[in-house]
Design an enzyme around this catalytic site. Sequence first.
Site, PDB file in Angstrom:
ATOM      1  CG  ASP A   1       1.134   4.578   4.219  1.00 59.98           C
ATOM      2  OD1 ASP A   1       1.886   4.851   4.333  1.00 59.98           O
ATOM      3  OD2 ASP A   1       0.615   3.832   4.035  1.00 59.98           O
TER       4      ASP A   1
HETATM    5  P1  NAP Z   1       0.198   3.165   7.985  1.00 60.65           P
HETATM    6  O1  NAP Z   1       0.588   3.846   6.713  1.00 60.65           O
HETATM    7  O2  NAP Z   1       0.383   1.820   7.873  1.00 60.65           O
HETATM    8  O3  NAP Z   1       1.254   3.569   9.505  1.00 60.65           O
HETATM    9  C1  NAP Z   1       0.942   2.636  10.749  1.00 60.65           C
HETATM   10  C2  NAP Z   1       1.682   3.595  11.553  1.00 60.65           C
HETATM   11  O4  NAP Z   1       2.018   3.230  12.838  1.00 60.65           O
HETATM   12  C3  NAP Z   1       3.282   3.304  11.191  1.00 60.65           C
HETATM   13  O5  NAP Z   1       4.127   4.011  10.637  1.00 60.65           O
HETATM   14  C4  NAP Z   1       4.232   2.529  12.409  1.00 60.65           C
HETATM   15  O6  NAP Z   1       5.150   3.089  12.617  1.00 60.65           O
HETATM   16  C5  NAP Z   1       3.281   2.516  13.519  1.00 60.65           C
HETATM   17  N1  NAP Z   1       2.873   1.823  14.788  1.00 60.65           N
HETATM   18  C6  NAP Z   1       2.679   0.955  14.586  1.00 60.65           C
HETATM   19  N2  NAP Z   1       3.053   0.021  15.807  1.00 60.65           N
HETATM   20  C7  NAP Z   1       2.697   1.006  16.329  1.00 60.65           C
HETATM   21  C8  NAP Z   1       2.551   1.460  17.967  1.00 60.65           C
HETATM   22  N3  NAP Z   1       2.335  -0.051  18.719  1.00 60.65           N
HETATM   23  N4  NAP Z   1       2.650   2.495  19.245  1.00 60.65           N
HETATM   24  C9  NAP Z   1       2.539   3.545  18.138  1.00 60.65           C
HETATM   25  N5  NAP Z   1       3.112   3.189  16.631  1.00 60.65           N
HETATM   26  C10 NAP Z   1       2.669   2.034  16.037  1.00 60.65           C
HETATM   27  O7  NAP Z   1      -1.135   3.681   8.445  1.00 60.65           O
HETATM   28  P2  NAP Z   1      -2.165   4.926   8.852  1.00 60.65           P
HETATM   29  O8  NAP Z   1      -2.211   6.145   8.601  1.00 60.65           O
HETATM   30  O9  NAP Z   1      -3.456   4.002   9.610  1.00 60.65           O
HETATM   31  O10 NAP Z   1      -2.665   4.130   6.974  1.00 60.65           O
HETATM   32  C11 NAP Z   1      -3.653   3.290   6.856  1.00 60.65           C
HETATM   33  C12 NAP Z   1      -2.639   2.654   5.207  1.00 60.65           C
HETATM   34  O11 NAP Z   1      -3.112   1.626   5.513  1.00 60.65           O
HETATM   35  C13 NAP Z   1      -3.479   3.286   4.078  1.00 60.65           C
HETATM   36  O12 NAP Z   1      -1.913   3.267   3.461  1.00 60.65           O
HETATM   37  C14 NAP Z   1      -5.323   2.249   3.384  1.00 60.65           C
HETATM   38  O13 NAP Z   1      -4.642   2.659   2.258  1.00 60.65           O
HETATM   39  C15 NAP Z   1      -4.056   1.378   3.977  1.00 60.65           C
HETATM   40  N6  NAP Z   1      -5.254   0.136   4.470  1.00 60.65           N
HETATM   41  C16 NAP Z   1      -6.276   0.397   4.687  1.00 60.65           C
HETATM   42  C17 NAP Z   1      -7.348  -0.615   4.695  1.00 60.65           C
HETATM   43  C18 NAP Z   1      -8.854  -0.183   5.459  1.00 60.65           C
HETATM   44  O14 NAP Z   1      -9.729  -0.363   5.502  1.00 60.65           O
HETATM   45  N7  NAP Z   1      -8.568   0.864   6.254  1.00 60.65           N
HETATM   46  C19 NAP Z   1      -7.303  -1.575   4.105  1.00 60.65           C
HETATM   47  C20 NAP Z   1      -6.327  -1.838   3.268  1.00 60.65           C
HETATM   48  C21 NAP Z   1      -4.946  -0.918   3.079  1.00 60.65           C
HETATM   49  P3  NAP Z   1       6.648   2.668  13.646  1.00 60.65           P
HETATM   50  O15 NAP Z   1       6.722   0.956  12.996  1.00 60.65           O
HETATM   51  O16 NAP Z   1       7.855   3.127  13.134  1.00 60.65           O
HETATM   52  O17 NAP Z   1       5.844   2.552  14.874  1.00 60.65           O
END
Ligand code: NAP
Length: 483
Positions: free
Chosen positions: A405
């Site tokens: 994301d």
């Molecule tokens: P993300 O959008 O959740 O994407 C994570 C990606 O990691 C997934 O598409 C997944 O694809 C891949 N993945 C999972 N396990 C893996 C592994 N073992 N090896 C390689 N890839 C792996 O993560 P992000 O880009 O960090 O974004 C964070 C999201 O969380 C945002 O939408 C944010 O708003 C939300 N959020 C964050 C917080 C905070 O405080 N940080 C709090 C609440 C919400 P595959 O399944 O294809 O591997």
Amino acid sequence: MLVSITQVLIGATDLVAAFLFLFGLKRMSSPATAASGIRVAGIGMIAAVLVSFLYVFTISPAAASHLAVNLALAIVALGVGGGGAWMVGRRVAMTAMPQMVAIYNGMGGGAAGGIAAVELFSGRTPGLTQLIVTLLGGLIGAVSMSGSVIAWAKLQGVLGQPFRFKGQRIVNGLVFLVAILLGGWLVFTMLSAAAPFLPIPTGIILFFGVAICFGILMTLPIGGADMPVVISIYNAFTGLAVGLEGYVLGNPALMIAGMVVGAAGLLLTLLMARAMNRSVANILFSNFGTPPTKSKHSAITGTERETQASDAAIKMRYATSVIIIPGYGLAAARAQQKLFEFVKLLLAAKVIVRFAIHPVAGRMPGQMDVLLAEAGVPYDMIIQLDDINDDFATTDVALVIGANDVVNPAARTDKASPIFGMPILNADKAHQVYVIKRGQGKGYSGIVNALFYSPNCDMVYGDAQAVLVQMIEAVRGLGAAAA
Ligand code: NAP
């Protein structure tokens, strides 16, 4: 004489503890000083807990009848709580940190609720303000406790899908109203001489029961993915409840600690909501994180192009500059050590390498900074979104590891997208993008990422740790071949 010396000592220690909380918090604002900040605040907390034992010298002999039993209970509780937390804290995985914070936060709320309950059941007749503050702290603490337990259960996978039904908000509103009415009734009954239609202890139990139900009902409909923000809200609640009960007990350290936690929780909630470009109300009352049934956002055409880990690694080895974007998948794969091992090989080959950090990458604020610090990455290589976003256009390679994301260009271009308006890292502007992820899995928001289909992007499929091992071998292999 002994009493007044003790009171001065308690007051002075409370002041020192309050200073240590604030100084520790200040140090937590930078990764370089955060660990020492936690230790400083911890010392403040230990001082505040230990000095509370001095209160035994200030109580009247008449009130001291249960002293020995109460002291023994307090010491056992400290041993069990402190020992348990020490053991769990040492073993918890970085990805399980949000649920640990949730459960500890719930205990804080429960403790504040417990203080309120003891005060209400004590039979003492407090003044109006004292009574209102006790009930308010009890209500907020009880809601925070039960809500945090539900948040923990969702993050731990004990509870699955969000529980929603028609008219849910009205039901929740009514439950909250009942809790307020019961609180109002308790104020009226406890301060008046009129005979209550219900025994007061029963009213107190009902008040807490309804407050606990409200916390559960309020949290059940929220998607598991929004739980980190919800925990942050409950963190603010717990702080507030503890601060209010600190007022009831006349304990300044508790008041200050509670208010600091409350303010920090509130700020964190607002910052997280802003970084996701969503309002707190939207987080609490929308169905975000649930995959859309009908796709309203722009259709994405093309196919994802796959490349081998070794090819991507060699391209980076001969690049001038590389920006690495870590995301949740890096934490899930526990690949931070391997990542830094790979980066050290690039640095040895004179490649300029930096890490770009999105404020909500991962599942809790600061998660990526902590992961990289744990692996030994120097702080000057870790750059926050605003300070690095313009540099992507002049960068050879953007390496996205387990992030989704936070690099989705739909946030910039697609008004119908649920993440439209969220600031993102401009990885797509780099000359070449490599994305390491296991397959076609979506990110937290549950939407497709147009970046993966763009002509300058190649996918390296696999668990982040396994892929990085292959990349390290490929670069080392080049060195061996050259020798
Ligand atoms: P993300 O959008 O959740 O994407 C994570 C990606 O990691 C997934 O598409 C997944 O694809 C891949 N993945 C999972 N396990 C893996 C592994 N073992 N090896 C390689 N890839 C792996 O993560 P992000 O880009 O960090 O974004 C964070 C999201 O969380 C945002 O939408 C944010 O708003 C939300 N959020 C964050 C917080 C905070 O405080 N940080 C709090 C609440 C919400 P595959 O399944 O294809 O591997």
